[in-house]
Structure formats: structure tokens, C-alpha cells
Design a protein around this motif. Structure first.
Motif, PDB file in Angstrom:
ATOM      1  N   UNK A  63       0.837  -1.194   0.000  1.00  0.00           N
ATOM      2  CA  UNK A  63       0.000   0.000   0.000  1.00  0.00           C
ATOM      3  C   UNK A  63       0.877   1.251   0.000  1.00  0.00           C
ATOM      4  N   UNK A  64       0.756   2.087  -1.037  1.00  0.00           N
ATOM      5  CA  UNK A  64       1.574   3.303  -1.083  1.00  0.00           C
ATOM      6  C   UNK A  64       1.075   4.357  -0.108  1.00  0.00           C
ATOM      7  N   UNK A  65       1.994   5.175   0.364  1.00  0.00           N
ATOM      8  CA  UNK A  65       1.634   6.324   1.183  1.00  0.00           C
ATOM      9  C   UNK A  65       1.720   7.590   0.354  1.00  0.00           C
ATOM     10  N   UNK A  66       1.414   8.702   0.989  1.00  0.00           N
ATOM     11  CA  UNK A  66       1.517   9.989   0.299  1.00  0.00           C
ATOM     12  C   UNK A  66       2.946  10.212  -0.188  1.00  0.00           C
TER      13      UNK A  66
ATOM     14  N   UNK B 207       7.391   9.214  -6.471  1.00  0.00           N
ATOM     15  CA  UNK B 207       7.283   8.765  -7.860  1.00  0.00           C
ATOM     16  C   UNK B 207       7.210   9.935  -8.835  1.00  0.00           C
ATOM     17  N   UNK B 208       6.595  11.029  -8.425  1.00  0.00           N
ATOM     18  CA  UNK B 208       6.388  12.166  -9.320  1.00  0.00           C
ATOM     19  C   UNK B 208       7.523  13.189  -9.244  1.00  0.00           C
ATOM     20  N   UNK B 209       7.948  13.516  -8.026  1.00  0.00           N
ATOM     21  CA  UNK B 209       8.806  14.693  -7.851  1.00  0.00           C
ATOM     22  C   UNK B 209      10.292  14.435  -8.043  1.00  0.00           C
TER      23      UNK B 209
ATOM     24  N   UNK C  68      19.071  13.130   1.618  1.00  0.00           N
ATOM     25  CA  UNK C  68      17.697  13.129   1.118  1.00  0.00           C
ATOM     26  C   UNK C  68      16.952  11.869   1.542  1.00  0.00           C
ATOM     27  N   UNK C  69      17.635  10.737   1.509  1.00  0.00           N
ATOM     28  CA  UNK C  69      17.015   9.480   1.930  1.00  0.00           C
ATOM     29  C   UNK C  69      16.593   9.553   3.389  1.00  0.00           C
ATOM     30  N   UNK C  70      17.485  10.064   4.232  1.00  0.00           N
ATOM     31  CA  UNK C  70      17.142  10.224   5.642  1.00  0.00           C
ATOM     32  C   UNK C  70      15.969  11.157   5.844  1.00  0.00           C
ATOM     33  N   UNK C  71      15.872  12.191   5.018  1.00  0.00           N
ATOM     34  CA  UNK C  71      14.791  13.169   5.169  1.00  0.00           C
ATOM     35  C   UNK C  71      13.440  12.587   4.771  1.00  0.00           C
ATOM     36  N   UNK C  72      13.366  11.946   3.582  1.00  0.00           N
ATOM     37  CA  UNK C  72      12.038  11.504   3.159  1.00  0.00           C
ATOM     38  C   UNK C  72      11.581  10.255   3.897  1.00  0.00           C
TER      39      UNK C  72
ATOM     40  N   UNK D  24       8.208   9.826   7.431  1.00  0.00           N
ATOM     41  CA  UNK D  24       7.215   8.782   7.738  1.00  0.00           C
ATOM     42  C   UNK D  24       5.929   8.915   6.903  1.00  0.00           C
ATOM     43  N   UNK D  25       6.106   9.165   5.610  1.00  0.00           N
ATOM     44  CA  UNK D  25       4.952   9.207   4.711  1.00  0.00           C
ATOM     45  C   UNK D  25       4.931   8.029   3.750  1.00  0.00           C
ATOM     46  N   UNK D  26       5.707   7.007   4.026  1.00  0.00           N
ATOM     47  CA  UNK D  26       5.724   5.838   3.168  1.00  0.00           C
ATOM     48  C   UNK D  26       7.029   5.723   2.398  1.00  0.00           C
ATOM     49  N   UNK D  27       7.395   4.493   2.000  1.00  0.00           N
ATOM     50  CA  UNK D  27       8.653   4.281   1.276  1.00  0.00           C
ATOM     51  C   UNK D  27       8.550   4.730  -0.177  1.00  0.00           C
ATOM     52  N   UNK D  28       9.702   4.893  -0.796  1.00  0.00           N
ATOM     53  CA  UNK D  28       9.719   5.166  -2.219  1.00  0.00           C
ATOM     54  C   UNK D  28       9.297   3.930  -2.999  1.00  0.00           C
ATOM     55  N   UNK D  29       8.940   4.097  -4.289  1.00  0.00           N
ATOM     56  CA  UNK D  29       8.478   2.959  -5.085  1.00  0.00           C
ATOM     57  C   UNK D  29       9.447   1.783  -5.098  1.00  0.00           C
ATOM     58  N   UNK D  30      10.723   2.054  -5.264  1.00  0.00           N
ATOM     59  CA  UNK D  30      11.706   0.981  -5.357  1.00  0.00           C
ATOM     60  C   UNK D  30      11.944   0.316  -4.009  1.00  0.00           C
ATOM     61  N   UNK D  31      11.936   1.105  -2.938  1.00  0.00           N
ATOM     62  CA  UNK D  31      12.079   0.528  -1.598  1.00  0.00           C
ATOM     63  C   UNK D  31      10.887  -0.369  -1.270  1.00  0.00           C
ATOM     64  N   UNK D  32       9.696   0.063  -1.666  1.00  0.00           N
ATOM     65  CA  UNK D  32       8.505  -0.727  -1.408  1.00  0.00           C
ATOM     66  C   UNK D  32       8.503  -2.034  -2.187  1.00  0.00           C
TER      67      UNK D  32
END
Length: 212
Positions: free
Chosen positions: A74-77, A83-85, A120-124, A128-136
């Protein structure tokens, strides 16, 4: 920190983190001495299609998200924003930075890109808004197959790297540096940037209007 301020920090941290991730990718690409496996694939596709680098990053993220469906992820915000930005900011960074003129600047830009991506990885993730597509995709395959997380991640990145290399993507010392250093860099920044979750007491106090 009040819930309102916590949410503001999370949103700001996510936004800045995704901006920096795209800029870090651009720095590594402009260093011209090797890039991360997924970016090797992106660059290889770009060489054969002429599509802008960032657009391919976005398209690849969408494809990866489709692979989440059979994995019941399940993706988060933050997942959708990632994925977009990231692709948008990567194209902005590529417009800002010229290719490194010599080896010295290649090394400087590579180092700057690695540190920027680690931060950047530590920041996003810390937002706590969900993992990136590849991490998920990685964690979903780990959950479904039961394979160790390092096996899943290595397998995915080796396949992506080989395909990208065959397409003409730039594999070099920067690729090796990314593989060896991005984990420790992200591991250093994540504890520093993790936004604390609201405690049950804080939530209850907020609900009842209690003042500390």
C-alpha cells in the motif's frame, strides 16, 4: 512538539528530501564516472528514446508501483510524491549543472551527489509518509518470498544494472561508490531526521484539549 508542528515538519522534510534526491541524482549524472543502478537503467533508456531523464524516472516509478499490486503493498503519500517529484527535480538539476570538465570536478560532484542522496534518503524516510516505489518493491518481495532483504535488494539492482549497462548507461567507479556508501550514509542521517511519532498520551491530550 505539537501535532500541528509535527505535521508541518513532516511535510516540509518530505518536500525538501525529494528535491535533494533529484539534485543528488543530477550531480552524479553530471560527474560522468558512474551512477546508481536504477539511474544506469534510466540513462540507457534515454539514450535509445531521447525522452528526458526525469520523465523516464517518473515512468519507471509508475511501472514499479504497478508491481506493488500483486505484492499487496500500500503506497503512502510520500510514495506517490516520490514517484512524481524526484524525476522533476532530477531534470531541474540536470539543467542547472554542466558536465564535469575534468576528473577533479567529477570526484567533487560524485561526492556531493552521494552525500546529498544520503541526506535526502534520511529526510524523506524520516518524514514517515511511506517508502519510495523501489524501496517498497524490495520490502514487498522480501515479505512475499521470505528471502533476506539484502538478497532481494542485490538481485533487483544487479538485474537493473545489467539491463541499463547493455543499453549504454554509465557504469563506473561512481556506481561502485553508490553501492558501498549509500547504505552507511542513509544510516547516518535517518536517526537524526526521524520525526517522532505522536505518543498515545499526546494524542489523548490533543483530543481533550489538555494543556501541558
Amino acid at each position: 512538539m505539537s501535532p500541528g508542528l509535527t505535521m508541518t515538519r513532516r511535510i516540509a522534510q518530505l518536500a525538501v528530501g525529494l528535491f535533494l534526491y533529484g539534485i543528488g541524482i543530477a550531480l552524479m549524472v553530471r560527474a560522468q564516472i558512474g551512477i546508481a543502478p536504477w539511474d544506469v537503467l534510466t540513462q540507457g533508456i534515454q539514450l535509445h528514446t531521447g525522452i528526458p531523464f526525469g520523465v523516464i524516472v517518473i515512468a519507471t516509478s509508475v511501472v514499479v508501483l504497478l508491481l506493488w499490486i500483486p505484492l499487496r503493498q500500500k503506497p503512502g503519500i510520500g510514495t506517490i510524491a516520490n514517484a512524481v517529484l524526484v524525476g522533476v527535480w532530477a531534470d531541474v538539476g540536470l539543467a542547472w549543472f554542466a558536465p564535469a570538465p575534468d576528473l577533479f570536478w567529477s570526484i567533487v560532484m560524485l561526492a556531493a551527489g552521494l552525500v546529498t542522496i544520503g541526506l535526502a534518503t534520511g529526510m524523506y524516510i524520516g518524514a514517515r509518509f511511506g517508502p519510495g516505489p523501489r524501496d517498497g518493491l524490495m520490502t514487498g518481495l522480501h515479505r512475499v518470498t521470505g528471502w533476506p532483504i539484502w538478497v532481494v535488494r542485490t538481485g533487483i539492482e544487479v538485474v537493473v544494472l545489467i539491463v541499463g549497462w547493455l543499453l549504454g548507461g554509465n557504469v563506473g567507479v561512481g556506481t561502485l561508490a553508490f553501492a558501498l556508501l549509500i547504505g552507511p550514509l542513509a544510516g547516518f542521517f535517518m536517526p537524526l531526521l526521524l520525526v517522532p511519532a505522536a505518543t498515545p498520551r499526546a494524542s489523548a491530550d490533543t483530543a481533550t484539549g489538555a494543556v501541558q
